[in-house]
Design a protein around this motif. Structure first.
Motif, short mmCIF file in Angstrom:
data_model
loop_
_atom_site.label_atom_id
_atom_site.label_comp_id
_atom_site.label_asym_id
_atom_site.label_seq_id
_atom_site.Cartn_x
_atom_site.Cartn_y
_atom_site.Cartn_z
N LEU A 23 11.06 -1.29 -3.16
CA LEU A 23 10.29 -2.36 -3.78
C LEU A 23 10.00 -3.46 -2.77
O LEU A 23 8.87 -3.93 -2.66
CB LEU A 23 11.05 -2.91 -4.99
CG LEU A 23 10.31 -3.95 -5.82
CD1 LEU A 23 10.70 -3.82 -7.28
CD2 LEU A 23 10.59 -5.35 -5.34
N GLN A 24 11.01 -3.87 -2.02
CA GLN A 24 10.81 -4.94 -1.04
C GLN A 24 9.83 -4.52 0.05
O GLN A 24 9.00 -5.32 0.48
CB GLN A 24 12.15 -5.36 -0.44
CG GLN A 24 13.00 -6.14 -1.42
CD GLN A 24 14.41 -6.39 -0.94
OE1 GLN A 24 15.00 -5.57 -0.24
NE2 GLN A 24 14.98 -7.52 -1.33
N GLU A 25 9.87 -3.28 0.47
CA GLU A 25 8.90 -2.80 1.47
C GLU A 25 7.49 -2.85 0.90
O GLU A 25 6.56 -3.29 1.58
CB GLU A 25 9.26 -1.39 1.93
CG GLU A 25 10.49 -1.34 2.80
CD GLU A 25 10.96 0.08 3.11
OE1 GLU A 25 10.27 1.06 2.74
OE2 GLU A 25 12.03 0.21 3.73
N ALA A 26 7.33 -2.42 -0.35
CA ALA A 26 6.01 -2.42 -0.97
C ALA A 26 5.50 -3.84 -1.18
O ALA A 26 4.32 -4.13 -0.93
CB ALA A 26 6.05 -1.67 -2.31
N PHE A 27 6.35 -4.76 -1.63
CA PHE A 27 5.93 -6.14 -1.88
C PHE A 27 5.69 -6.90 -0.58
O PHE A 27 4.89 -7.83 -0.55
CB PHE A 27 6.98 -6.87 -2.72
CG PHE A 27 6.81 -6.70 -4.21
CD1 PHE A 27 6.61 -5.45 -4.77
CD2 PHE A 27 6.85 -7.78 -5.05
CE1 PHE A 27 6.46 -5.29 -6.14
CE2 PHE A 27 6.70 -7.65 -6.41
CZ PHE A 27 6.50 -6.39 -6.96
N ASP A 40 10.86 -15.87 5.32
CA ASP A 40 12.25 -16.03 4.89
C ASP A 40 12.89 -14.73 4.41
O ASP A 40 13.55 -14.70 3.38
CB ASP A 40 12.32 -17.07 3.76
CG ASP A 40 11.93 -18.45 4.24
OD1 ASP A 40 12.24 -18.78 5.38
OD2 ASP A 40 11.32 -19.19 3.45
N GLY A 41 12.68 -13.64 5.10
CA GLY A 41 13.34 -12.39 4.71
C GLY A 41 12.53 -11.60 3.71
O GLY A 41 11.33 -11.75 3.59
N ALA A 42 13.22 -10.76 2.98
CA ALA A 42 12.59 -9.81 2.06
C ALA A 42 11.93 -10.53 0.88
O ALA A 42 12.37 -11.58 0.44
CB ALA A 42 13.62 -8.82 1.56
N ILE A 43 10.87 -9.91 0.38
CA ILE A 43 10.18 -10.39 -0.81
C ILE A 43 10.14 -9.25 -1.80
O ILE A 43 9.65 -8.18 -1.48
CB ILE A 43 8.74 -10.84 -0.49
CG1 ILE A 43 8.78 -12.05 0.42
CG2 ILE A 43 7.98 -11.15 -1.77
CD1 ILE A 43 7.42 -12.55 0.81
N PRO A 44 10.63 -9.47 -3.00
CA PRO A 44 11.45 -10.60 -3.44
C PRO A 44 12.84 -10.54 -2.80
O PRO A 44 13.26 -9.49 -2.32
CB PRO A 44 11.53 -10.45 -4.95
CG PRO A 44 11.24 -9.01 -5.22
CD PRO A 44 10.41 -8.51 -4.08
N LEU A 88 8.12 -6.36 -12.40
CA LEU A 88 7.87 -5.80 -11.07
C LEU A 88 7.27 -4.41 -11.24
O LEU A 88 7.75 -3.62 -12.06
CB LEU A 88 9.17 -5.69 -10.28
CG LEU A 88 9.94 -6.99 -10.07
CD1 LEU A 88 11.40 -6.71 -9.71
CD2 LEU A 88 9.27 -7.83 -9.00
N LEU A 89 6.24 -4.12 -10.50
CA LEU A 89 5.63 -2.78 -10.48
C LEU A 89 5.20 -2.51 -9.05
O LEU A 89 4.56 -3.36 -8.43
CB LEU A 89 4.41 -2.72 -11.41
CG LEU A 89 3.57 -1.45 -11.36
CD1 LEU A 89 4.36 -0.26 -11.89
CD2 LEU A 89 2.29 -1.64 -12.15
N PHE A 90 5.59 -1.36 -8.54
CA PHE A 90 5.15 -1.03 -7.18
C PHE A 90 4.93 0.47 -7.04
O PHE A 90 5.55 1.28 -7.72
CB PHE A 90 6.18 -1.50 -6.14
CG PHE A 90 7.45 -0.68 -6.09
CD1 PHE A 90 7.61 0.32 -5.14
CD2 PHE A 90 8.47 -0.92 -6.99
CE1 PHE A 90 8.78 1.06 -5.09
CE2 PHE A 90 9.64 -0.18 -6.95
CZ PHE A 90 9.80 0.81 -5.99
N ILE A 91 3.99 0.78 -6.17
CA ILE A 91 3.75 2.13 -5.70
C ILE A 91 3.97 2.08 -4.20
O ILE A 91 3.51 1.15 -3.54
CB ILE A 91 2.31 2.60 -6.02
CG1 ILE A 91 2.05 2.58 -7.54
CG2 ILE A 91 2.02 3.97 -5.42
CD1 ILE A 91 2.90 3.54 -8.35
N VAL A 92 4.70 3.05 -3.66
CA VAL A 92 4.98 3.01 -2.23
C VAL A 92 3.66 3.06 -1.44
O VAL A 92 2.72 3.74 -1.84
CB VAL A 92 5.95 4.15 -1.79
CG1 VAL A 92 7.30 3.98 -2.46
CG2 VAL A 92 5.38 5.51 -2.09
N PRO A 93 3.56 2.30 -0.36
CA PRO A 93 2.29 2.16 0.35
C PRO A 93 1.63 3.46 0.77
O PRO A 93 0.40 3.55 0.77
CB PRO A 93 2.66 1.30 1.57
CG PRO A 93 3.81 0.47 1.09
CD PRO A 93 4.58 1.39 0.18
#
Length: 171
Positions: A23-27, A40-44, A88-93
């Motif tokens: 999730l953090q990589e996708a966001f 400031d680091g990972a999002i979220p 939160l909703l994500f699809i890997v890039p």
């Protein structure tokens, strides 16, 4: 558009570290694209993710396509009012642009048929997300949080990202 099947599966506690990392990589990708890096680091942040995942009514879902994990979602379900939140909703890039996000959203709606209203947020600069929520999924922009109009629950978030849209979708 791909004819791939999309399924949802509730994440187990042992799945959460990998879920959070994906999730953090996708966001992070659109933030890096827009601003050139992460301040400031990972999002979220890990703390924000832990709050979302541990919130009352939270459901953490894996999104799979033809047996392969392609993303995830965190929804908060209010069983009394039926006003639910897509937190939160994500699809890997690597698999964007194949219709998987819309299929995942459709599966989420089917999984929670008693929902009267869905709510979600996205940063002002993420045009792809705005297009997705408004033009594909049928959400409406109902509020714009910014430094002059902060979100009551997270007053600094809009400043961090320059502004956030709040969306709603009634059934």
């Amino acid at each position: 558009m791909s004819q791939a099947n999309v399924t949802l599966e509730v994440a187990r506690p042992a799945d959460l570290p990998a879920f959070k990392q994906a999730l953090q990589e996708a966001f992070s990708a659109p933030v890096i694209e827009q601003f050139g890096g992460l301040a400031d680091g990972a999002i979220p942040s890990d703390a924000d993710l832990d709050r979302s995942i541990g919130a009352p009514g939270a459901v953490v879902l894996h999104i799979a396509s033809d047996g392969r994990n392609v993303g995830g979602a965190v929804v908060t379900i209010d069983g009394h009012r039926h006003h639910n939140s897509l937190d939160l909703l994500f699809i890997v890039p690597g698999v964007h642009g194949r219709g998987l996000g819309f299929k995942a959203w459709s599966a989420i709606e089917l999984r929670f048929p008693d929902t009267v209203c869905w709510q979600t947020h996205t940063p002002y600069f993420d045009r792809r997300n705005i297009h997705f929520y408004v033009n594909k999924c049928g959400f409406r922009i109902v509020e714009f949080f910014n430094r002059h109009h902060p979100e009551p629950a997270k007053p600094g978030l809009a400043d961090l990202l320059g502004g956030m849209f709040r969306f709603e979708k009634y059934r």
